[in-house]
Design a protein around this motif. Structure first.
Motif, PDB file in Angstrom:
ATOM      1  N   GLU A  59      34.865  50.252  49.174  1.00  0.00           N
ATOM      2  CA  GLU A  59      33.784  49.476  48.571  1.00  0.00           C
ATOM      3  C   GLU A  59      32.413  50.103  48.814  1.00  0.00           C
ATOM      4  O   GLU A  59      31.560  50.125  47.938  1.00  0.00           O
ATOM      5  CB  GLU A  59      33.801  48.044  49.111  1.00  0.00           C
ATOM      6  CG  GLU A  59      35.000  47.218  48.649  1.00  0.00           C
ATOM      7  CD  GLU A  59      34.991  45.833  49.243  1.00  0.00           C
ATOM      8  OE1 GLU A  59      34.460  45.667  50.364  1.00  0.00           O
ATOM      9  OE2 GLU A  59      35.501  44.903  48.584  1.00  0.00           O
TER      10      GLU A  59
ATOM     11  N   GLY B 183      30.869  42.688  36.316  1.00  0.00           N
ATOM     12  CA  GLY B 183      30.229  41.429  36.672  1.00  0.00           C
ATOM     13  C   GLY B 183      28.770  41.556  37.066  1.00  0.00           C
ATOM     14  O   GLY B 183      28.122  40.567  37.401  1.00  0.00           O
ATOM     15  N   ALA B 184      28.226  42.772  37.028  1.00  0.00           N
ATOM     16  CA  ALA B 184      26.812  43.002  37.326  1.00  0.00           C
ATOM     17  C   ALA B 184      26.163  43.715  36.146  1.00  0.00           C
ATOM     18  O   ALA B 184      26.831  44.455  35.418  1.00  0.00           O
ATOM     19  CB  ALA B 184      26.655  43.832  38.588  1.00  0.00           C
TER      20      ALA B 184
ATOM     21  N   LYS C 141      25.817  46.666  48.854  1.00  0.00           N
ATOM     22  CA  LYS C 141      26.100  45.566  49.780  1.00  0.00           C
ATOM     23  C   LYS C 141      26.101  44.220  49.055  1.00  0.00           C
ATOM     24  O   LYS C 141      26.959  43.357  49.305  1.00  0.00           O
ATOM     25  CB  LYS C 141      25.071  45.560  50.907  1.00  0.00           C
ATOM     26  CG  LYS C 141      25.226  46.708  51.886  1.00  0.00           C
ATOM     27  CD  LYS C 141      24.176  46.656  52.981  1.00  0.00           C
ATOM     28  CE  LYS C 141      24.343  47.806  53.967  1.00  0.00           C
ATOM     29  NZ  LYS C 141      23.284  47.788  55.016  1.00  0.00           N
ATOM     30  N   MET C 142      25.146  44.046  48.150  1.00  0.00           N
ATOM     31  CA  MET C 142      25.091  42.810  47.377  1.00  0.00           C
ATOM     32  C   MET C 142      26.340  42.643  46.521  1.00  0.00           C
ATOM     33  O   MET C 142      26.886  41.540  46.385  1.00  0.00           O
ATOM     34  CB  MET C 142      23.834  42.804  46.492  1.00  0.00           C
ATOM     35  CG  MET C 142      22.533  42.636  47.248  1.00  0.00           C
ATOM     36  SD  MET C 142      21.094  42.777  46.153  1.00  0.00           S
ATOM     37  CE  MET C 142      21.382  41.415  45.023  1.00  0.00           C
ATOM     38  N   ALA C 143      26.808  43.753  45.934  1.00  0.00           N
ATOM     39  CA  ALA C 143      28.003  43.710  45.088  1.00  0.00           C
ATOM     40  C   ALA C 143      29.227  43.320  45.905  1.00  0.00           C
ATOM     41  O   ALA C 143      30.068  42.537  45.452  1.00  0.00           O
ATOM     42  CB  ALA C 143      28.215  45.060  44.412  1.00  0.00           C
TER      43      ALA C 143
ATOM     44  N   GLN D  38      29.288  41.533  48.607  1.00  0.00           N
ATOM     45  CA  GLN D  38      29.177  40.146  49.059  1.00  0.00           C
ATOM     46  C   GLN D  38      29.272  39.130  47.933  1.00  0.00           C
ATOM     47  O   GLN D  38      29.531  37.950  48.175  1.00  0.00           O
ATOM     48  CB  GLN D  38      27.857  39.961  49.812  1.00  0.00           C
ATOM     49  CG  GLN D  38      27.775  40.765  51.102  1.00  0.00           C
ATOM     50  CD  GLN D  38      26.375  40.813  51.680  1.00  0.00           C
ATOM     51  OE1 GLN D  38      25.438  40.231  51.143  1.00  0.00           O
ATOM     52  NE2 GLN D  38      26.219  41.532  52.793  1.00  0.00           N
ATOM     53  N   SER D  39      29.071  39.576  46.698  1.00  0.00           N
ATOM     54  CA  SER D  39      29.057  38.653  45.565  1.00  0.00           C
ATOM     55  C   SER D  39      30.484  38.271  45.140  1.00  0.00           C
ATOM     56  O   SER D  39      31.371  39.118  45.079  1.00  0.00           O
ATOM     57  CB  SER D  39      28.326  39.281  44.379  1.00  0.00           C
ATOM     58  OG  SER D  39      28.444  38.472  43.228  1.00  0.00           O
ATOM     59  N   LYS D  40      30.664  36.992  44.817  1.00  0.00           N
ATOM     60  CA  LYS D  40      31.952  36.529  44.325  1.00  0.00           C
ATOM     61  C   LYS D  40      32.134  36.839  42.837  1.00  0.00           C
ATOM     62  O   LYS D  40      33.249  36.796  42.318  1.00  0.00           O
ATOM     63  CB  LYS D  40      32.075  35.016  44.537  1.00  0.00           C
ATOM     64  CG  LYS D  40      32.101  34.602  45.998  1.00  0.00           C
ATOM     65  CD  LYS D  40      32.219  33.088  46.134  1.00  0.00           C
ATOM     66  CE  LYS D  40      32.234  32.670  47.601  1.00  0.00           C
ATOM     67  NZ  LYS D  40      32.326  31.193  47.737  1.00  0.00           N
ATOM     68  N   ASP D  41      31.025  37.147  42.152  1.00  0.00           N
ATOM     69  CA  ASP D  41      31.065  37.393  40.707  1.00  0.00           C
ATOM     70  C   ASP D  41      31.234  38.861  40.344  1.00  0.00           C
ATOM     71  O   ASP D  41      31.429  39.199  39.180  1.00  0.00           O
ATOM     72  CB  ASP D  41      29.779  36.865  40.052  1.00  0.00           C
ATOM     73  CG  ASP D  41      29.582  35.376  40.278  1.00  0.00           C
ATOM     74  OD1 ASP D  41      30.592  34.645  40.219  1.00  0.00           O
ATOM     75  OD2 ASP D  41      28.439  34.953  40.531  1.00  0.00           O
ATOM     76  N   VAL D  42      31.106  39.740  41.335  1.00  0.00           N
ATOM     77  CA  VAL D  42      31.135  41.183  41.082  1.00  0.00           C
ATOM     78  C   VAL D  42      32.426  41.780  41.624  1.00  0.00           C
ATOM     79  O   VAL D  42      32.851  41.452  42.731  1.00  0.00           O
ATOM     80  CB  VAL D  42      29.922  41.881  41.733  1.00  0.00           C
ATOM     81  CG1 VAL D  42      30.008  43.394  41.538  1.00  0.00           C
ATOM     82  CG2 VAL D  42      28.623  41.340  41.147  1.00  0.00           C
ATOM     83  N   GLN D  43      33.030  42.644  40.822  1.00  0.00           N
ATOM     84  CA  GLN D  43      34.246  43.340  41.240  1.00  0.00           C
ATOM     85  C   GLN D  43      34.018  44.844  41.181  1.00  0.00           C
ATOM     86  O   GLN D  43      33.415  45.356  40.226  1.00  0.00           O
ATOM     87  CB  GLN D  43      35.419  42.968  40.330  1.00  0.00           C
ATOM     88  CG  GLN D  43      35.834  41.515  40.422  1.00  0.00           C
ATOM     89  CD  GLN D  43      36.966  41.187  39.458  1.00  0.00           C
ATOM     90  OE1 GLN D  43      36.995  41.676  38.330  1.00  0.00           O
ATOM     91  NE2 GLN D  43      37.902  40.363  39.899  1.00  0.00           N
TER      92      GLN D  43
END
Length: 225
Positions: free
Chosen positions: A87, A149-150, A203-205, A207-212
């Motif tokens: 990741e 997702g981003a 890091k944001m990606a 931690q995000s539930k919407d980003v894969q």
């Protein structure tokens, strides 16, 4: 068969000569000073040949932007190697490509002049060149995002737009927020900032539930580029 192969080789050599002449003219006169006659004279070919091969100056410039010198052309095999294993690898892929691309623009005058096409107004040749650049940047961003997702397009537009502008400022001996863009120290600070931005985004990606993140399914060796 041999005759066809000879024609193909001759065309490839002539095309290369025309491209090299184009680079020389751009470096000498800038994008606004480029013309079919000048390129043909520099390449020692008939201007009719340039029209036959490329349809004119706009076609030649589009070919040049898309041939892989300014923006790498990545085939599926290379993309599979580049695809991140972990990741946290995504940030490295992003910032390396940005840094390498703009180092090339800064060190190669013809490339810098091409970059300026986006700020030249009311010029069909510049408009064609800028459009070709945008298409190549879009292709590269889509190939290397490895994220779902981003809004990678918008994020890349901000970062690449800033880097393009800073590169143009550097050519004109300008500074930005007191940073000397003609110095290696100044660009080292810019590159470190790019790294920090992409590491934070990575890091944001994570931690995000919407980003894969699109990772390698097998442990393929990651290409060093």
């Amino acid at each position: 068969m041999e005759k066809a192969e000879k024609v193909r080789r001759n065309r490839a050599k002539t095309t290369q000569r025309i491209v090299e002449a184009l680079e020389e003219v751009i470096a000498e006169r800038g994008l606004e000073g480029v013309g079919v006659n000048r390129v043909a004279e520099k390449a020692n070919v008939s201007k009719v040949l340039i029209y036959r091969y490329f349809g004119g100056m706009e076609g030649l410039l589009e070919y040049y932007v898309k041939m892989g010198k300014l923006f790498p052309v990545l085939n599926p095999a290379v993309l599979d190697q580049i695809r991140p294993l972990h990741e946290s690898d995504v940030a490295r892929i992003w910032y390396r490509q940005v840094i390498q691309t703009y180092r090339y623009f800064r060190t190669f005058k013809a490339a810098r002049e091409i970059l300026k096409a986006s700020i030249i107004e009311n010029d069909p040749t510049a408009a064609t060149t800028a459009r070709a650049q945008d298409e190549e940047m879009t292709r590269l961003v889509e190939q290397l995002s490895f994220v779902r997702g981003a809004d990678t397009q918008a994020i890349s537009a901000v970062v690449l737009g800033a880097m393009s502008y800073l590169t143009i400022l550097a050519q004109n001996d300008r500074t930005m927020i007191g940073i000397d863009l003609r110095s290696e120290e100044g660009w080292k600070r810019i590159e470190n900032a790019v790294k920090a931005i992409y590491i934070a985004l990575n890091k944001m990606a994570i931690q995000s539930k919407d980003v894969q993140l699109d990772l390698q399914s097998a442990n393929l060796p990651i290409a060093q580029w």
